[in-house]
Design a protein around this motif. Structure first.
Motif, PDB file in Angstrom:
ATOM      1  N   UNK A  61       0.801  -1.221   0.000  1.00 52.77           N
ATOM      2  CA  UNK A  61       0.000   0.000   0.000  1.00 52.77           C
ATOM      3  C   UNK A  61       0.838   1.277   0.000  1.00 52.77           C
ATOM      4  N   UNK A  62       2.149   1.139  -0.094  1.00 46.27           N
ATOM      5  CA  UNK A  62       3.029   2.305  -0.093  1.00 46.27           C
ATOM      6  C   UNK A  62       3.022   3.004  -1.446  1.00 46.27           C
ATOM      7  N   UNK A  63       3.276   4.306  -1.414  1.00 46.00           N
ATOM      8  CA  UNK A  63       3.438   5.065  -2.657  1.00 46.00           C
ATOM      9  C   UNK A  63       4.780   4.706  -3.311  1.00 46.00           C
ATOM     10  N   UNK A  64       5.770   4.394  -2.474  1.00 47.03           N
ATOM     11  CA  UNK A  64       7.139   4.186  -2.960  1.00 47.03           C
ATOM     12  C   UNK A  64       7.955   3.542  -1.850  1.00 47.03           C
ATOM     13  N   UNK A  65       8.965   2.741  -2.228  1.00 49.80           N
ATOM     14  CA  UNK A  65       9.917   2.187  -1.266  1.00 49.80           C
ATOM     15  C   UNK A  65      11.331   2.572  -1.697  1.00 49.80           C
ATOM     16  N   UNK A  66      12.167   2.927  -0.715  1.00 46.00           N
ATOM     17  CA  UNK A  66      13.558   3.320  -0.992  1.00 46.00           C
ATOM     18  C   UNK A  66      14.467   2.606  -0.008  1.00 46.00           C
TER      19      UNK A  66
END
Length: 338
Positions: A257-262
């Motif tokens: 459900x994240x917008x983005x992972x870094x």
């Protein structure tokens, strides 16, 4: 009905990379039965796959003493030999996995192209068309050798509803609403030289807040907890800290459900890419062509050192490997893909 035994024990990132093999087998042989042997840390991941029918737990620590070995060997052997298999796939390629693969009764035993520790004496290494490509494709070459067309690569993981609800509660207890857009920062990695500096994560977290997004730190273990505290101390506003607060089922839901992972070359980042979440990976000692975010290799940011891809756990030059990947580089990549 065909029966397959997959031996892929650890580590988390490696198990994630091997998951598409289960779907490839089901795609080619819909009625097949897949048994997977795994070590406890990766059990939850394998257990979430709808394509794996049976899991056999291999608890390596119980085999380390002679008494433990004598006590555990018989039950493990009986579990594995409850079925006769059409093929055994040793996707680990080490002595311990070869010992397990040897127990499986099957006319065909195959392994991946990079087998070590004499494991190639038990299973035949598959030197397929992707032998020098991404690790996911190297594993899938083993499935291709069994007649699987691999028309689609799927990492599908089903999170139980209870774990999804708990994820939202954990988020709320940490001080945020999961319904609001957020960015996951995977702050740790097993190798010290795969970890982006804490100061950089802190600066990036402040920028993420400025963009009306919530930066969320994930990880586990004492080192990651120390890094989370360090990142929080450097930040104007501390990121949401979920380090050590989630199991893999909850982490999977959070990443979905994240917008983005870094983050670096580490399990949660590979999991994010496999789930189809936009993923940026900062890389130094390992190379993107083999270990980058699968399906999103353009989102890997690699160091400019001439010695990159050294595949050493500690830098022989005592450099902070990822230090020269700047916050500005990561922000530029975020703006490109979001």
């Amino acid at each position: 009905m065909k029966n397959f035994l997959i031996v892929k024990l650890s580590a988390i990132g490696d198990v994630i990379h091997a998951l598409p093999v289960a779907y490839a087998l089901k795609e080619a042989y819909p009625d097949c039965h897949i048994t997977w042997v795994v070590e406890p840390p990766a059990y939850d991941l394998v257990n979430m796959s709808p394509y794996i029918d049976e899991i056999i737990l291999f608890e390596k620590k119980k085999f380390k003493s002679l008494g433990g070995f004598l006590h555990e060997y018989g039950p493990l052997k009986r579990k594995i030999r409850q079925r006769r298999y059409d093929a055994v796939l040793d996707l680990q390629g080490l002595f311990k996995s070869a010992a397990i693969a040897r127990l499986g009764k099957a006319p065909v035993k195959l392994g991946m192209c990079n087998m070590r520790e004499l494991s190639d004496k038990i299973s035949r290494p598959v030197i397929g068309p992707h032998a020098h490509g991404h690790i996911v494709e190297r594993y899938l070459d083993v499935a291709r050798a069994l007649g699987c067309p691999v028309n689609e690569v799927r990492f599908t993981l089903n999170v139980p509803e209870r774990e999804a609800d708990l994820s939202q509660q954990i988020f709320a207890q940490a001080g945020a609403n999961m319904a609001n857009p957020y960015v996951v920062l995977a702050i740790g990695a097993n190798w010290p030289n795969k970890r982006w500096p804490a100061e950089n994560f802190a600066k990036l977290a402040d920028w993420i807040y400025d963009k009306q997004l919530i930066p969320v730190m994930v990880g586990g273990g004492i080192v990651d907890e120390q890094r989370a505290a360090e990142i929080s101390s450097y930040s104007d506003i501390p990121p949401l800290n979920l380090v050590g607060r989630t199991n893999f089922k909850q982490l999977t839901y959070i990443l979905q459900n994240a917008r983005l992972t870094i983050g670096g070359d580490t399990g949660p980042v590979h999991l994010s890419a496999g789930l189809g979440t936009k993923t940026i990976m900062v890389m130094g000692p390992t190379d993107a062509s083999r270990n980058g975010p699968y399906g999103q290799l353009a989102n890997a940011i690699e160091v400019s050192h001439s010695c990159r891809y050294c595949w050493k756990r500690a830098c022989p030059k005592n450099m902070d490997c990822l230090q020269n990947i700047t916050v500005e580089q990561v922000i530029k990549k975020i703006e490109e893909i979001c």
